[in-house]
Design a protein around this motif. Structure first.
Motif, PDB file in Angstrom:
ATOM      1  N   ASN A 127       0.825  -1.211   0.000  1.00 13.46           N
ATOM      2  CA  ASN A 127       0.000   0.000   0.000  1.00 13.46           C
ATOM      3  C   ASN A 127       0.860   1.262   0.000  1.00 13.46           C
ATOM      4  O   ASN A 127       0.512   2.262  -0.651  1.00 13.46           O
ATOM      5  N   LEU A 128       1.988   1.237   0.729  1.00 11.20           N
ATOM      6  CA  LEU A 128       2.884   2.395   0.733  1.00 11.20           C
ATOM      7  C   LEU A 128       3.464   2.636  -0.657  1.00 11.20           C
ATOM      8  O   LEU A 128       3.563   3.782  -1.112  1.00 11.20           O
ATOM      9  N   LEU A 129       3.855   1.561  -1.338  1.00 14.95           N
ATOM     10  CA  LEU A 129       4.399   1.706  -2.684  1.00 14.95           C
ATOM     11  C   LEU A 129       3.330   2.187  -3.664  1.00 14.95           C
ATOM     12  O   LEU A 129       3.595   3.054  -4.509  1.00 14.95           O
ATOM     13  N   ASP A 130       2.137   1.649  -3.554  1.00 13.74           N
ATOM     14  CA  ASP A 130       1.047   2.081  -4.445  1.00 13.74           C
ATOM     15  C   ASP A 130       0.781   3.578  -4.274  1.00 13.74           C
ATOM     16  O   ASP A 130       0.524   4.295  -5.249  1.00 13.74           O
ATOM     17  N   ALA A 131       0.835   4.033  -3.022  1.00 14.65           N
ATOM     18  CA  ALA A 131       0.577   5.442  -2.748  1.00 14.65           C
ATOM     19  C   ALA A 131       1.766   6.324  -3.095  1.00 14.65           C
ATOM     20  O   ALA A 131       1.596   7.459  -3.574  1.00 14.65           O
ATOM     21  N   GLY A 132       2.996   5.821  -2.865  1.00 14.97           N
ATOM     22  CA  GLY A 132       4.171   6.662  -2.981  1.00 14.97           C
ATOM     23  C   GLY A 132       4.794   6.749  -4.355  1.00 14.97           C
ATOM     24  O   GLY A 132       5.307   7.810  -4.736  1.00 14.97           O
ATOM     25  N   ILE A 133       4.768   5.672  -5.115  1.00 14.83           N
ATOM     26  CA  ILE A 133       5.482   5.663  -6.394  1.00 14.83           C
ATOM     27  C   ILE A 133       5.003   6.758  -7.354  1.00 14.83           C
ATOM     28  O   ILE A 133       5.834   7.378  -8.029  1.00 14.83           O
ATOM     29  N   PRO A 134       3.716   7.076  -7.441  1.00 20.22           N
ATOM     30  CA  PRO A 134       3.314   8.134  -8.373  1.00 20.22           C
ATOM     31  C   PRO A 134       3.757   9.533  -7.955  1.00 20.22           C
ATOM     32  O   PRO A 134       3.666  10.474  -8.766  1.00 20.22           O
ATOM     33  N   LEU A 135       4.253   9.709  -6.724  1.00 15.35           N
ATOM     34  CA  LEU A 135       4.495  11.028  -6.169  1.00 15.35           C
ATOM     35  C   LEU A 135       5.953  11.455  -6.313  1.00 15.35           C
ATOM     36  O   LEU A 135       6.858  10.624  -6.388  1.00 15.35           O
TER      37      LEU A 135
END
Length: 241
Positions: A127-135
């Motif tokens: 979930n952290l990667l899903d949220a963070g990678i686009p940012l």
């Protein structure tokens, strides 16, 4: 380095493969992976005990008196990293949580290379990667700061180990963790240090080489050699458990 101001402070992690393994499993990495001590940089018999492939190496080292100055100089000579999105060569996490360099090294280890294929779907880390990678890097860093699940998982292991953890998370410690990973996009070797402006590209690796390659071991050997004392260095490998 000017005095940093932090919103959040963590108890520093002991350099202990059991602790790192427990934390990475609680974050959602498959139990098929774990951390193991690397006891030599050049003894082939000791290196042969490390299961292959090695997905990442985490180095902890004593901070010399001029460490902050070196970080300032390196950051002054390199533009801030601005990467984001699924095409990044590596996933970089800028450190904004005080005393959490062990956590950032661990996150770099499992967010890159083939290790990320062992992250369980729907887990904290997924979930952290899903949220963070686009940012972009700052917004990505805030994803970590704002995660109560990450903080809870970290707190559950932070006081374990043989050493006495500081009572106050704001206390300074004189050790720092960095990570070495192989990009799954290009095959290049990267040094990942959350104190720096971004990842350091150390150049191409052979396709068949994992991170426990002569190229990476030589980089680490040079870092140890350039320090006033080699006391306090330790190395862990992320590999098949």
């Amino acid at each position: 380095m000017g005095q940093k101001t932090y919103r959040k402070h963590f108890i520093p992690l002991e350099s202990n493969p059991d602790i790192f393994t427990e934390l990475v499993h609680s974050l959602g990495v498959s139990e098929s992976l774990g951390f193991q001590d690397v006891l030599s940089l050049d003894d082939p018999d000791l290196l042969a005990f490390i299961p292959r492939p090695v997905f990442a190496l985490i180095l902890v080292f004593p901070c010399a008196d001029d460490y902050d100055q070196r970080v300032d100089e390196e950051n002054a000579n390199s533009p801030p990293y601005d990467g984001s999105g699924p095409n990044e060569e590596v996933v970089f996490w800028k450190q904004t949580i005080h005393n959490a360099c062990g956590l950032y090294a661990l996150l770099h280890a499992v967010s890159n290379g083939d290790a990320k294929d062992h992250i369980n779907s729907g887990s904290i880390l997924s979930n952290l990667l899903d949220a963070g990678i686009p940012l972009k890097p700052f917004e990505r860093a805030m994803v970590l700061e704002d995660s109560k699940q990450l903080a809870s998982a970290y707190e559950s292991v932070a006081r374990k180990g043989d050493s006495i953890a500081p009572e106050n998370p704001e206390d300074e410690v004189n050790f720092h963790y960095i990570c070495f990973v192989k990009s799954s996009k290009t095959g290049n070797l990267f040094q990942m240090n959350g104190d720096l402006n971004g990842p350091i590209d150390l150049g191409p690796m052979k396709a068949e080489d994992d991170v426990l390659s002569e190229k990476c071991l030589q980089v680490i050997h040079n870092m140890v050699k350039d320090n006033d004392s080699n006391i306090g260095f330790s190395l862990m490998a992320l590999t098949s458990s």
